[in-house]
Design a protein around this motif. Structure first.
Motif, PDB file in Angstrom:
ATOM      1  N   ILE A  10       0.826  -1.209   0.000  1.00 28.92           N
ATOM      2  CA  ILE A  10       0.000   0.000   0.000  1.00 28.92           C
ATOM      3  C   ILE A  10       0.859   1.257   0.000  1.00 28.92           C
ATOM      4  O   ILE A  10       0.595   2.202  -0.756  1.00 28.92           O
ATOM      5  CB  ILE A  10      -0.938  -0.013   1.221  1.00 28.92           C
ATOM      6  N   PHE A  64      -3.121   8.749  -1.399  1.00 25.10           N
ATOM      7  CA  PHE A  64      -4.183   7.771  -1.497  1.00 25.10           C
ATOM      8  C   PHE A  64      -5.138   7.973  -0.327  1.00 25.10           C
ATOM      9  O   PHE A  64      -4.754   8.504   0.721  1.00 25.10           O
ATOM     10  CB  PHE A  64      -3.640   6.338  -1.532  1.00 25.10           C
ATOM     11  N   ALA A  81      -7.167   6.691   2.705  1.00 27.45           N
ATOM     12  CA  ALA A  81      -6.955   5.572   3.610  1.00 27.45           C
ATOM     13  C   ALA A  81      -7.979   5.545   4.732  1.00 27.45           C
ATOM     14  O   ALA A  81      -8.421   6.589   5.214  1.00 27.45           O
ATOM     15  CB  ALA A  81      -5.556   5.643   4.215  1.00 27.45           C
ATOM     16  N   ASP A 140      -6.244   0.810   1.933  1.00 26.70           N
ATOM     17  CA  ASP A 140      -6.350   1.733   0.798  1.00 26.70           C
ATOM     18  C   ASP A 140      -7.791   1.751   0.310  1.00 26.70           C
ATOM     19  O   ASP A 140      -8.297   0.763  -0.211  1.00 26.70           O
ATOM     20  CB  ASP A 140      -5.405   1.286  -0.322  1.00 26.70           C
TER      21      ASP A 140
END
Length: 366
Positions: free
Chosen positions: A54, A108, A110, A133
């Motif tokens: 990730i 990203f 999360a 993620d």
């Protein structure tokens, strides 16, 4: 290859609890979740394969660094990482969603859970941190939100155009034909009787056309739906339309909440078209309408006791009214179906989502 237990064969039970080594292998091998530990100050002391996948760091690169390296600059400036640890200590755990940073600098979205870990003496031993993620799910949610926005815009645009056409027909075409009818009546009283009868027939034709145009304007923009809501609009339409056709009706409804205007208009338009088909093709005496909340949306069913007929796939795809009903439901993110057999009448059923109101976005505050 492991053999699956056969029918009636006893299932073998574990002979011993999962060992610490096996549990470690399990945690280390999980790929969908980043699972790692922090010491009391927030420095990383363990790292699994999911965290590497990730976040992009290998264990050798990241162990020993402070976990704040995963947070955007603005979050570090506000002291968010330390606040999260303090909250986890005070409340036992903390769950959060927000932007995080990968090794390559990309962001990203999360979902993060931080759990305070205590030793057998009640002293803080560190923290367990689980990261997932959620970028794909968030992108899907945004796509759904955008589709909903476009759907609402489309419905509003369609209704605006229908309203404009209805006004134009009422204020221009109908008024012009009313004037023609009045002139025909005046002429019929002044010309010889041989011509008078023909003029009266023309006047009757004009009156019929005016009546049809008025019905058209009503179908284009029925009054009430934007002021009184879906159920009252449907009830009024059943009373006005179905009763005027010499039919009886029943209306059952169980809604847990009023749908937004665009959803209400979609349901009304599909029901309106279904009822019109009953009037034109069913040759029935009664029609039943059901509207109820179901599966996070609104399920609607129109059932008549008409002659019914087998429905071929070609008929479903070629009939304009059917196409309009199906496309309206599917554009709203729902489904539509119709079934009919000789002597059993026809059932039109459809479902459209009725989402909760979307709160203001807090993405930038996470």
């Amino acid at each position: 290859m492991t053999r699956a237990p056969q029918p009636h064969e006893p299932v073998r039970k574990p002979t011993a609890p999962l060992s610490e080594a096996a549990f470690t292998l399990l945690v280390q091998g999980v790929l969908d979740y980043g699972i790692f530990m922090l010491d009391q100050q927030g420095y990383i002391i363990s790292w699994n394969a999911g965290a590497e996948r990730i976040k992009g760091y290998s264990a050798a690169e990241i162990v020993g660094q402070h976990f704040s390296v995963f947070y955007p600059t603005e979050d570090n400036a506000s002291g968010k990482p330390q606040w999260e640890l303090e909250t986890a200590v005070a409340e036992g755990r903390l769950e959060d969603e927000g932007w995080r940073i990968r090794k390559d600098g990309s962001r990203f979205w999360a979902n993060v859970v931080i759990t305070a870990l205590w030793d057998d003496k009640g002293q803080l031993a560190g923290f367990g941190k689980v990261t997932r993620d959620m970028s794909e799910r968030r992108a899907a949610q945004h796509a759904l939100k955008e589709r909903r926005r476009l759907f609402d815009h489309l419905v509003q645009a369609q209704e605006t155009e229908r309203r404009r056409i209805a006004w134009d027909v009422h204020d221009d075409s109908i008024q012009a034909m009313v004037a023609v009818g009045m002139r025909l009546q005046l002429l019929a009283d002044r010309v010889p009787e041989a011509y008078s009868a023909e003029l009266h027939r023309l006047d009757t034709s004009v009156r019929g056309a005016i009546s049809r145009l008025r019905n058209l304007t009503f179908r284009l923009h029925p009054p009430g739906i934007d002021r009184h809501g879906l159920l009252e609009a449907l009830s009024n339409h059943l009373e006005d339309a179905v009763t005027s056709w010499g039919m009886t009706y029943s209306f059952e409804h169980r809604l847990d909440r009023e749908p937004p205007p665009e959803t209400a208009i979609t349901i009304f338009r599909i029901v309106q078209e279904a009822l019109l088909n009953v009037h034109k093709h069913a040759y029935g005496r009664t029609v039943a309408l059901l509207v109820q909340s179901a599966d996070g949306g609104i399920l609607t069913r129109v059932v008549d006791d008409g002659t019914g007929a087998p429905i071929s796939p070609g008929a479903v795809h070629d009939h304009f009214g059917v196409i309009e009903m199906r496309e309206r439901a599917e554009t709203a993110g729902g489904w539509w179906s119709m079934r009919s057999e000789p002597g059993t009448g026809t059932t039109v059923e459809f479902w459209v989502p009725n989402p909760d109101p979307v709160p203001a976005s807090t993405d930038d505050q996470s």
